[in-house]
Design a protein around this motif. Structure first.
Motif, short mmCIF file in Angstrom:
data_model
loop_
_atom_site.label_atom_id
_atom_site.label_comp_id
_atom_site.label_asym_id
_atom_site.label_seq_id
_atom_site.Cartn_x
_atom_site.Cartn_y
_atom_site.Cartn_z
N LEU A 293 37.84 41.82 40.87
CA LEU A 293 39.42 41.38 40.76
C LEU A 293 39.89 42.09 39.28
CD1 LEU A 293 39.81 38.00 42.33
CD2 LEU A 293 40.55 40.25 43.08
N VAL A 294 39.20 42.19 38.27
CA VAL A 294 39.65 42.74 36.95
C VAL A 294 39.95 44.21 37.29
CG1 VAL A 294 38.95 43.35 34.66
CG2 VAL A 294 38.19 40.85 35.79
N PRO A 295 39.16 45.14 37.39
CA PRO A 295 39.63 46.46 37.60
C PRO A 295 40.73 46.57 38.88
CG PRO A 295 37.38 46.23 38.50
CD PRO A 295 37.66 45.06 37.73
N TYR A 296 40.56 45.64 39.97
CA TYR A 296 41.60 45.68 40.98
C TYR A 296 42.84 45.60 40.31
CZ TYR A 296 43.86 44.09 44.97
OH TYR A 296 45.15 43.82 46.15
N PHE A 297 42.95 44.57 39.43
CA PHE A 297 44.46 44.41 39.10
C PHE A 297 44.93 45.27 37.93
CE2 PHE A 297 43.94 39.97 40.36
CZ PHE A 297 44.77 39.92 41.41
N GLN A 298 43.81 45.81 37.32
CA GLN A 298 44.17 46.88 36.32
C GLN A 298 44.30 48.48 36.62
OE1 GLN A 298 41.13 46.24 33.44
NE2 GLN A 298 42.17 44.46 32.42
N HIS A 299 43.74 48.62 37.55
CA HIS A 299 43.72 49.96 38.02
C HIS A 299 43.91 50.65 39.48
CE1 HIS A 299 41.87 50.65 34.12
NE2 HIS A 299 41.02 49.85 34.26
N ARG A 300 43.86 49.44 40.42
CA ARG A 300 44.26 50.03 41.66
C ARG A 300 45.71 50.28 41.74
NH1 ARG A 300 42.27 47.98 46.55
NH2 ARG A 300 40.42 48.22 45.81
N ILE B 279 52.97 47.31 40.83
CA ILE B 279 53.58 46.02 40.82
C ILE B 279 53.80 45.66 39.15
CG2 ILE B 279 53.55 43.79 41.32
CD1 ILE B 279 52.30 44.65 43.99
N LEU B 280 52.56 45.81 38.72
CA LEU B 280 52.21 45.31 37.36
C LEU B 280 53.04 46.36 36.32
CD1 LEU B 280 48.66 44.07 37.52
CD2 LEU B 280 50.81 42.69 37.49
N GLN B 281 53.32 47.60 36.48
CA GLN B 281 53.91 48.42 35.75
C GLN B 281 55.64 48.02 35.70
OE1 GLN B 281 53.95 52.53 36.77
NE2 GLN B 281 54.89 53.21 34.78
N SER B 282 56.07 47.38 36.57
CA SER B 282 57.35 46.97 36.65
C SER B 282 57.51 45.61 36.25
CB SER B 282 58.11 47.05 37.98
OG SER B 282 58.07 48.50 38.57
N PHE B 283 56.42 44.67 36.70
CA PHE B 283 56.38 43.38 36.03
C PHE B 283 55.01 43.02 35.42
CE2 PHE B 283 59.09 43.75 39.92
CZ PHE B 283 60.24 42.85 39.67
N PRO B 284 54.98 43.35 34.24
CA PRO B 284 53.44 43.27 33.58
C PRO B 284 52.80 41.72 33.80
CG PRO B 284 55.14 44.27 32.12
CD PRO B 284 56.04 43.75 33.22
N LEU B 285 51.68 41.50 33.70
CA LEU B 285 50.93 40.48 33.98
C LEU B 285 51.51 39.45 32.60
CD1 LEU B 285 49.10 38.87 35.64
CD2 LEU B 285 47.08 39.72 34.40
N GLY B 286 52.00 38.24 33.30
CA GLY B 286 52.35 37.29 32.13
C GLY B 286 51.49 35.99 32.06
#
Length: 206
Positions: free
Chosen positions: A57-64, A70-77
């Motif tokens: 799940l780490v590379p999934y959220f970082q690179h998929r 999604i995370l470019q517009s709403f960074p993981l907080g």
């Protein structure tokens, strides 16, 4: 007394089920399925495949791609994990939800915010109210039986939420995007993780 005002959702909420568990001793279900539930002993831990998914799940959220958009517009907080209930009448003793997001927490440096199952309402309020999460994304790792409840509590149209999260599915991600649905309601988007051998490429039907 005036009714309590519910603040609008301003955070993208990413829902994942905890990763896999070893359901039966040596991975084998009893031949008599009527006795299966009675024979089941829960060790409350991820299986080896569950740990494999947790790390994947780490590379999934970082690179998929779809997650990156999604995370470019709403960074993981933030990261929320269902905590172990150690009370006198525990409601949820599994460590799997926390274990599922431990690698992501370690990789990002974002601590896991913990809520036990019975504090579900407090978890929802935190997602709606915490200033540091507004305009950002929060990953939530929770028991699959309550993921529909998460979507409902955050304002998604019930008609857009699958009626049940199947017990055999560990390979899905639900993303709740504020203001993207009809009439400005939050919108539920489903994604297949496609991380491990045997993962399905089919989302849940309504």
């Amino acid at each position: 007394m005036e009714p309590k005002t519910i603040p609008p959702l301003e955070t993208v909420v990413i829902l994942v089920r905890h990763a896999e568990k070893l359901v039966w001793e040596q991975g084998l279900c009893p031949e008599d399925h009527k006795l299966a539930k009675a024979a089941y002993v829960d060790d409350h831990q991820l299986s080896s495949k569950g740990w494999e998914r947790a790390h994947a799940l780490v590379p999934y959220f970082q690179h998929r791609g779809e997650m990156g958009e999604i995370l470019q517009s709403f960074p993981l907080g933030g990261i929320i994990g269902q905590d172990v209930d150690l009370g006198p009448e525990p409601f949820g003793q599994s460590e799997r939800c926390l274990q599922t997001v431990e690698p992501l927490s370690q990789a990002t440096g974002i601590p896991i915010t913990r809520f036990i199952k019975r504090d579900f309402a407090e978890a929802i309020e935190a997602v709606r109210a915490r200033a540091e999460w507004k305009g950002r994304s929060v990953v939530v790792s929770w028991a699959h039986q309550m993921l529909r409840d998460w979507a409902l509590a955050l304002g998604v149209d019930p008609a857009e939420i699958p009626g049940k999260w199947p017990g055999k599915r560990y390979d899905l991600t639900w993303v709740i995007v504020p203001g993207a649905g009809a009439d400005g309601r939050p919108q539920l988007r489903q994604y297949c993780q496609r991380l491990l051998y045997g993962d399905s490429d089919k989302i849940l039907t309504l």
